[in-house]
Design a protein around this motif. Structure first.
Motif, PDB file in Angstrom:
ATOM      1  N   UNK A 151       0.835  -1.203   0.000  1.00  0.00           N
ATOM      2  CA  UNK A 151       0.000   0.000   0.000  1.00  0.00           C
ATOM      3  C   UNK A 151       0.872   1.256   0.000  1.00  0.00           C
ATOM      4  N   UNK A 152       1.932   1.242   0.760  1.00  0.00           N
ATOM      5  CA  UNK A 152       2.850   2.389   0.771  1.00  0.00           C
ATOM      6  C   UNK A 152       3.483   2.615  -0.596  1.00  0.00           C
ATOM      7  N   UNK A 153       3.774   1.525  -1.291  1.00  0.00           N
ATOM      8  CA  UNK A 153       4.340   1.646  -2.630  1.00  0.00           C
ATOM      9  C   UNK A 153       3.313   2.224  -3.599  1.00  0.00           C
ATOM     10  N   UNK A 154       2.059   1.807  -3.455  1.00  0.00           N
ATOM     11  CA  UNK A 154       0.988   2.370  -4.283  1.00  0.00           C
ATOM     12  C   UNK A 154       0.861   3.874  -4.052  1.00  0.00           C
ATOM     13  N   UNK A 155       0.917   4.258  -2.798  1.00  0.00           N
ATOM     14  CA  UNK A 155       0.802   5.678  -2.456  1.00  0.00           C
ATOM     15  C   UNK A 155       1.969   6.478  -3.023  1.00  0.00           C
ATOM     16  N   UNK A 156       3.123   5.870  -3.088  1.00  0.00           N
ATOM     17  CA  UNK A 156       4.310   6.548  -3.622  1.00  0.00           C
ATOM     18  C   UNK A 156       4.203   6.723  -5.131  1.00  0.00           C
ATOM     19  N   UNK A 157       3.742   5.696  -5.811  1.00  0.00           N
ATOM     20  CA  UNK A 157       3.654   5.739  -7.272  1.00  0.00           C
ATOM     21  C   UNK A 157       2.487   6.583  -7.744  1.00  0.00           C
ATOM     22  N   UNK A 158       1.375   6.508  -7.014  1.00  0.00           N
ATOM     23  CA  UNK A 158       0.155   7.216  -7.408  1.00  0.00           C
ATOM     24  C   UNK A 158      -0.269   8.116  -6.256  1.00  0.00           C
ATOM     25  N   UNK A 159       0.526   9.133  -5.996  1.00  0.00           N
ATOM     26  CA  UNK A 159       0.309   9.990  -4.828  1.00  0.00           C
ATOM     27  C   UNK A 159      -1.015  10.752  -4.880  1.00  0.00           C
ATOM     28  N   UNK A 161      -3.790   9.604  -5.460  1.00  0.00           N
ATOM     29  CA  UNK A 161      -4.840   8.768  -4.884  1.00  0.00           C
ATOM     30  C   UNK A 161      -4.403   8.126  -3.567  1.00  0.00           C
ATOM     31  N   UNK A 162      -3.452   8.757  -2.885  1.00  0.00           N
ATOM     32  CA  UNK A 162      -2.923   8.192  -1.643  1.00  0.00           C
ATOM     33  C   UNK A 162      -4.020   7.968  -0.607  1.00  0.00           C
ATOM     34  N   UNK A 163      -4.951   8.894  -0.515  1.00  0.00           N
ATOM     35  CA  UNK A 163      -6.039   8.756   0.467  1.00  0.00           C
ATOM     36  C   UNK A 163      -6.866   7.508   0.197  1.00  0.00           C
ATOM     37  N   UNK A 164      -7.100   7.213  -1.069  1.00  0.00           N
ATOM     38  CA  UNK A 164      -7.870   6.026  -1.440  1.00  0.00           C
ATOM     39  C   UNK A 164      -7.155   4.756  -0.982  1.00  0.00           C
ATOM     40  N   UNK A 165      -5.855   4.705  -1.205  1.00  0.00           N
ATOM     41  CA  UNK A 165      -5.091   3.523  -0.817  1.00  0.00           C
ATOM     42  C   UNK A 165      -5.013   3.378   0.701  1.00  0.00           C
TER      43      UNK A 165
END
Length: 299
Positions: A151-159, A161-165
């Motif tokens: 999830x942290x990696x998702x937030x880093x790549x797609x910042x 949409x960080x709140x969604x992740x």
């Protein structure tokens, strides 16, 4: 002139209104695809393998190359599980986002510790992995840590949409904690029960459930059972009381059935990963199924 300006404004409004394109996630195994779908609900998720395939041996097909080429992030087990095919996919796909060492390439084995490490890797000679047993998804504790890191990696790549992740992770984690307590309670009856296995696929699960594998149909990991080895097991098992002979869905039942006929032990075929067509779509459902099936051997 007004018409031209109006047209330009409409085009600009259309561009602004366009939704952000969802992430493309390439998962090497179904378990990580299932987890990715829960942690990134808007993403397009693809699994390179399914429950009836041995993930060690996959062909680098053009369709997989095309899928990886479009990926924003790849989610794999690591620990050399995909060593026979993933590097070829990465080379041919030439997607800079999913190269080793970059944020878009995630290996579960880089996030948590592994068991059954060996000093020498024997790729092509069985499944002996120097980096340890790669079937990490069969330990609920390790899955929890892997989910947080992914999830942290998702937030880093797609910042954007960080709140969604973050919200998706919180929802998943709350449910997972409740399920762990449930599985612990349900599996109390399985503690210290002996079983015969084929391969080390379920090693993490046996440790978590505190079950005791007392024999393996494989002379060494990934090496097919031999008649001499099976004959030896018939003798070795006479003084033991295993509950069942357990093998994987993608493995042949020939050797387990032969041993079952010689020893009188029941057979138990288990899935090592999720399978949508069999109604096991999430890791939660996988653990529900595994524990329920194992409980039948002691009831």
């Amino acid at each position: 002139m007004r018409t031209v300006i109006k047209g330009l404004l409409l085009c600009l409004a259309g561009v602004i209104a366009m939704p952000v394109q969802a992430l493309n996630i390439f998962a090497c195994e179904p378990e990580w695809a299932a987890l990715a779908r829960q942690l990134a609900p808007d993403a397009t998720v693809f699994s390179a393998t399914h429950a009836y395939q041995d993930p060690h041996y996959i062909e680098a097909r053009p369709s997989l190359i095309a899928r990886l080429r479009r990926a924003d992030i790849a989610f794999c087990s690591g620990a050399e599980l995909e060593a026979g095919w993933l590097p070829a996919l990465q080379q041919r796909a030439a997607d800079p986002a999913v190269r080793d060492g970059l944020p878009g390439m995630v290996y579960a084995a880089d996030i948590v510790s592994t068991i059954e490490k060996h000093q020498v890797s024997l790729v092509g000679r069985g499944h002996v992995h120097a980096q340890g047993n790669p079937h990490l998804h069969l330990d609920p504790e390790r899955v929890e840590d892997i989910a947080k890191a992914f999830s942290q990696r998702l937030q880093r790549i797609d910042s954007d949409n960080a709140d969604l992740y973050q919200q998706a992770l919180a929802t998943w984690h709350a449910h997972w904690k409740k399920k762990k307590l449930q599985w612990r309670q349900q599996s109390l009856i399985l503690r210290d029960q002996q079983i015969v296995v084929q391969h080390t696929t379920f090693s993490y699960l046996w440790r978590w459930l505190r079950m005791k594998p007392v024999a393996d149909l494989e002379p060494s990991p990934g090496v097919p059972p031999t008649l001499s080895h099976l004959d030896g097991l018939v003798t070795a098992l006479k003084d033991k009381q295993p509950r069942a002979i357990v093998y994987n869905w993608y493995q042949s039942e020939k050797s387990p059935r032969w041993l079952a006929e010689k020893t009188g032990l029941p057979l138990l075929s288990l899935p090592s990963t999720v399978s949508k067509k069999d109604g096991i779509e999430t890791l939660e459902q996988l653990f529900d199924h595994l524990i329920a099936q194992l409980r039948t051997t002691v009831q």
